[in-house]
Design a protein around this motif. Structure first.
Motif: not given
Length: 289
Positions: A23-47
């Protein structure tokens, strides 16, 4: 701990971790697409790496719990150490990716969009991660599983990463655009450190490292507490999965009958079992003295 209890905790931990991580991976993917943040992308990659490692954990832990058979007389417990070593590689790989993204964002800072979305998703990820860590902490307390410990390291790193995403998004939104890269690099360093720790412990198990000195002292006291034992030598210990293996040479009066020597060794074995936690396999060789 009985083997069935060990199996229950490792299966429960790996199953719930897999569900919550998905569930976290799905939520972070959506958030990364919305924000463009590399910290969020890093968090998604890590997850994504975490859920891959958790899926491997889910499968390998079940192999480790398979009882001993004709081809694996000492059981399958070392599968746990193998997955722990693999998890360390995943952690290190995740740290490398995060470091790359962090450096890139330091050279090319940008202001994140849809900050509110990123913060909400990160708060959700924090809650899920806390649940995972709590489950794994309890399972680890019951089992001391290397594989669960390795998996737990991922999610402790994730907790810091999710919190740093919130701080980085807020700081970047108010003008400190370098916060995104700085926080990403800090988490990368934390993950590198823990990857080393997990790899070292997994390697110790695979290389049959001796049990801790305090445990060996307890074994010595249990053996020598028997009034008919004259001494012992060649004590060897190791651990594979949930099972501790203990071997020693028992020094007994050379005039004892075989039946009496056997009785003493059985009593010594029972004494060792009484002081040890978890599954124990004891092998005693009797020497005349």
């Amino acid at each position: 701990m009985k083997e069935k209890d060990y199996a229950y905790w490792v299966k429960l931990s790996s199953s719930l971790t897999l569900v919550l991580a998905s569930t976290m991976v799905a939520a972070k993917f959506w958030a990364w697409m919305s924000t463009g943040s590399t910290t969020m992308l890093g968090s998604l990659t890590d997850s994504l790496l975490d859920i891959t490692a958790s899926a491997i954990n889910f499968w390998v832990l079940r192999i480790a719990l398979v009882p001993a058979d004709d081809d694996h007389r000492f059981g399958h417990g070392k599968a746990e150490s193998l997955v722990g070593l693999g998890q360390a590689a995943f952690i290190a790989g995740s740290a490398c990716l995060l470091a790359f993204y962090g450096v890139e964002r330091l050279f090319n800072p940008v202001k994140s969009e849809a900050v509110f979305t990123g913060v909400v998703v990160s708060i959700y990820a924090v809650v899920c991660t806390l649940l995972i860590i709590a489950i794994q902490h309890w399972a680890l307390k019951q089992t001391k599983s290397v594989a669960i410990k390795a998996d737990s390291v991922h999610y402790k790193g994730d907790l810091l990463l999710n919190l740093s995403v919130i701080v980085a998004l807020v700081l970047a939104n108010i003008g400190w655009v370098y916060s995104d890269g700085v926080f990403t690099l800090l988490i990368a360093g934390y993950l590198f450190y823990n990857a080393y720790d997990v790899a070292k412990e997994s390697t110790d198990y695979l290389m049959d490292k001796e049990l801790a000195d305090d445990i060996k002292l307890q074994i010595e006291q249990a053996v020598l507490s028997h009034s008919e034992v004259l001494g012992f030598h060649e004590l060897r210990t190791r651990q594979s999965g949930p099972t501790k293996f203990i071997q020693l040479h028992l020094e007994l009066d050379s005039n004892l009958t075989l039946a009496n020597a056997h009785r003493i060794s059985v009593e010594v074995e029972e004494a060792i079992h009484s002081i040890m936690d978890g599954e124990v396999d004891v092998l005693i060789h009797k020497d005349p003295f």
